[in-house]
Design a protein around this motif. Structure first.
Motif, short mmCIF file in Angstrom:
data_model
loop_
_atom_site.label_atom_id
_atom_site.label_comp_id
_atom_site.label_asym_id
_atom_site.label_seq_id
_atom_site.Cartn_x
_atom_site.Cartn_y
_atom_site.Cartn_z
N ARG A 182 -0.44 -10.35 1.53
CA ARG A 182 0.70 -9.87 1.01
C ARG A 182 0.15 -9.17 -0.39
O ARG A 182 -0.83 -9.62 -1.08
CB ARG A 182 1.78 -10.91 0.81
CG ARG A 182 1.23 -11.95 -0.04
CD ARG A 182 2.49 -13.06 -0.21
NE ARG A 182 2.32 -14.51 -0.84
CZ ARG A 182 2.16 -14.28 -2.19
NH1 ARG A 182 2.65 -13.32 -3.11
NH2 ARG A 182 2.03 -15.58 -2.80
N PHE A 183 0.95 -8.43 -1.29
CA PHE A 183 0.65 -7.79 -2.39
C PHE A 183 1.48 -8.37 -3.40
O PHE A 183 2.88 -8.92 -3.23
CB PHE A 183 1.04 -6.16 -2.36
CG PHE A 183 -0.02 -5.45 -1.56
CD1 PHE A 183 -1.13 -5.03 -2.22
CD2 PHE A 183 0.06 -5.21 -0.27
CE1 PHE A 183 -2.15 -4.39 -1.20
CE2 PHE A 183 -0.93 -4.67 0.42
CZ PHE A 183 -1.92 -4.23 -0.33
N PRO B 243 6.47 -11.29 -4.97
CA PRO B 243 6.18 -10.03 -5.37
C PRO B 243 6.70 -9.53 -6.52
O PRO B 243 6.15 -8.69 -7.03
CB PRO B 243 6.33 -9.20 -4.09
CG PRO B 243 7.48 -10.04 -3.49
CD PRO B 243 7.04 -11.40 -3.54
N ASP C 261 0.89 1.16 -7.44
CA ASP C 261 -0.30 0.81 -6.71
C ASP C 261 -0.02 0.01 -5.59
O ASP C 261 -0.41 0.21 -4.45
CB ASP C 261 -1.22 0.05 -7.47
CG ASP C 261 -2.63 0.01 -6.80
OD1 ASP C 261 -3.36 0.81 -6.90
OD2 ASP C 261 -2.62 -1.10 -5.95
N VAL C 262 1.08 -1.08 -5.59
CA VAL C 262 1.44 -1.91 -4.49
C VAL C 262 2.06 -1.03 -3.21
O VAL C 262 1.61 -1.19 -2.26
CB VAL C 262 2.51 -3.00 -5.05
CG1 VAL C 262 3.14 -3.67 -3.76
CG2 VAL C 262 1.55 -4.02 -5.82
N ARG D 186 -0.79 0.90 -1.57
CA ARG D 186 -1.64 0.14 -0.86
C ARG D 186 -0.78 -0.46 0.56
O ARG D 186 -1.38 -0.85 1.43
CB ARG D 186 -2.18 -0.92 -1.44
CG ARG D 186 -3.05 -0.54 -2.80
CD ARG D 186 -4.25 0.03 -2.29
NE ARG D 186 -5.15 0.46 -3.21
CZ ARG D 186 -6.35 1.06 -3.01
NH1 ARG D 186 -6.78 1.26 -1.90
NH2 ARG D 186 -7.22 1.33 -4.35
N SER D 187 0.51 -0.83 0.31
CA SER D 187 1.27 -1.45 1.53
C SER D 187 1.25 -0.28 2.39
O SER D 187 1.52 -0.76 3.78
CB SER D 187 2.66 -1.84 0.70
OG SER D 187 2.72 -2.90 -0.22
N LEU E 23 -3.22 -10.11 -2.49
CA LEU E 23 -3.96 -8.97 -3.41
C LEU E 23 -3.07 -8.25 -4.59
O LEU E 23 -1.93 -7.92 -4.39
CB LEU E 23 -4.18 -7.80 -2.35
CG LEU E 23 -4.94 -7.90 -1.06
CD1 LEU E 23 -4.74 -6.79 0.02
CD2 LEU E 23 -6.21 -8.30 -1.44
N VAL E 24 -3.79 -8.51 -5.63
CA VAL E 24 -3.23 -8.42 -6.92
C VAL E 24 -3.83 -7.15 -7.91
O VAL E 24 -5.14 -7.44 -8.27
CB VAL E 24 -3.31 -9.48 -7.93
CG1 VAL E 24 -2.57 -9.35 -9.09
CG2 VAL E 24 -2.76 -10.81 -7.23
N PRO E 25 -3.31 -6.10 -7.79
CA PRO E 25 -3.86 -4.97 -8.63
C PRO E 25 -3.69 -5.31 -10.27
O PRO E 25 -2.92 -5.96 -10.56
CB PRO E 25 -2.90 -3.88 -8.44
CG PRO E 25 -1.43 -4.43 -8.08
CD PRO E 25 -1.84 -5.82 -7.40
#
Length: 312
Positions: A8-9, A73, A147-148, A151-152, A197-199
Motif C-alpha cells: 500500500r502507498f 494513506p 506520485d502515489v 505509482r498506484s 511505500l512512502v514517497p
C-alpha cells in the motif's frame, strides 16, 4: 508473495518534517530545497533544535520512533505526532543508543530520562512544524499525492515488476523478493503485514527502509521533486490559451499525470470549486476524463487533450 498483494502507498508529514532537518543543516546536499531553507531559517532563531539534530544526524541511522510508519494513506500531522508522544521510553532509549556521530552529551541527557526526552522531542517537532513546515505542507502534499496516484496506477497495470522497475536504482524486484541496497544488512520475510511505500521530497535522492518492530516501510524519492519550489501554475501555450482561456489551458497542461481537484487547486492557487467547474467544461469537451480511485476522483488528459497540448 502474500505481502505483494498487501503493498500500500501512504505519505507522511512527520517523515518529511524529520527528513528536512538534514536539509536545514546541510543545504548543499539538497540544493533544490534552497528556496525553502532561505524562507524558514530566519524563523527558527528562537527554537532549540539541538536534541533533534542529535537524534537525526546528517549521516547514518536516525531514530525510528520519530518517523512511525503511516497507518492510513491520508496524512495527518497531529495523529503522527501523537504516535511519537506514545513511544515507549525503553524503545526510544534503545534507538537513541544506535545513533552515531552526534553530540554525546545530548544523547546522554536523552538517555538519562527517556520519558521526558520523548516529550521534549515531540514538543520541539510540533514547534518546528508550526514555524517552518505547516505553511509549505500543501505544496509538498500535492507533489506526494501525485506520485502515489501515478505509482498506484503502475502497480494496478503492471504489477510489482513494473512498479519496482523504475522506483529507484537501489531497489530491485527479483520475482520472489525485494532487494534494497543499503549500508546495513537485514533479511527476513515481511510476515504477512505487507509493505508500505512512502514517497518523499526531503529525503531525495536516497531511499530509506524501516523494519521490525515497525510495519515494514520503504521510503523512495517522489517523481518531480525538482519542480517543488517552482512558483505558480504551469505556463499555458499561447495558442491553447487563446482557444480555451488561460486558466483552462493551464489546467490541461498540468494534467500530464493523473491528479485530483484538490491537488490542482493547490498548484493553481484556485479554489477546488473553481477547478471543478473548469474540469467539467474540459470533460464535456472530451479533453479530460475522470475516474474514481477510492474516495478521490482522478482526472487525466484524453488523447484529444494530449494532442492539443503537444500541437500548441
Amino acid at each position: 508473495m502474500d505481502d505483494v498483494t498487501r503493498i500500500r502507498f501512504a505519505f507522511s508529514p512527520i517523515w518529511e518534517l524529520v527528513a528536512s532537518l538534514r536539509t536545514l543543516r546541510d543545504p548543499g546536499r539538497h540544493s533544490l530545497h534552497l528556496p525553502w531553507v532561505r524562507a524558514v531559517r530566519p524563523r527558527l532563531t528562537g527554537i532549540d533544535l539541538s536534541e533533534l539534530f542529535a537524534l537525526v544526524p546528517l549521516q547514518g541511522y536516525l531514530v525510528d520512533f520519530v518517523t512511525p510508519t503511516p497507518e492510513t494513506p491520508m496524512p495527518d500531522f497531529a495523529a503522527d505526532l501523537e504516535r511519537v508522544r506514545r513511544t515507549h521510553p525503553e524503545r526510544a532509549a534503545e534507538e537513541a543508543t544506535w545513533v552515531s556521530g552526534s553530540d554525546p552529551r545530548v544523547i546522554e541527557r536523552f538517555l538519562a530520562d527517556p520519558e521526558a526526552g520523548v516529550a521534549r522531542v515531540a514538543d520541539t517537532l510540533e514547534r518546528y512544524w508550526e514555524l517552518g513546515f505547516a505553511e509549505f505542507w500543501p505544496r509538498i502534499y500535492g507533489l506526494l499525492e501525485g506520485d502515489v496516484l501515478r505509482r498506484s496506477r503502475q502497480l494496478a497495470v503492471g504489477g510489482a515488476r513494473e512498479l519496482f522497475g523504475d522506483l529507484h536504482p537501489n531497489v530491485r524486484w527479483r520475482g520472489d523478493r525485494l532487494t534494497v541496497t543499503r549500508n546495513w544488512e537485514y533479511s527476513a520475510p515481511l510476515g504477512g503485514d505487507g509493505l508500505v511505500l512512502v514517497p518523499t521530497a526531503f529525503y531525495w535522492p536516497d531511499v530509506a527502509v524501516m523494519v521490525e518492530p515497525y510495519q515494514p516501510m520503504l521510503v523512495y524519492p517522489a517523481t518531480g521533486v525538482g519542480t517543488l519550489w517552482t512558483s505558480g501554475p504551469p505556463p499555458a501555450p499561447g495558442a491553447l490559451a487563446a482557444l480555451l482561456g488561460r486558466t483552462r489551458a493551464q489546467i490541461l497542461t498540468a494534467l500530464a499525470d493523473p491528479t485530483t481537484t484538490s491537488a490542482l487547486a493547490r498548484q493553481m492557487s484556485l479554489t477546488p470549486g473553481a477547478i471543478s467547474q473548469h474540469l467539467s467544461v474540459l470533460a464535456d469537451g472530451g479533453l479530460v476524463t475522470r475516474r474514481r480511485l477510492g474516495r478521490e476522483v482522478v482526472y487525466r488528459r484524453t488523447p484529444v487533450g494530449d494532442s492539443l497540448v503537444c500541437v500548441s
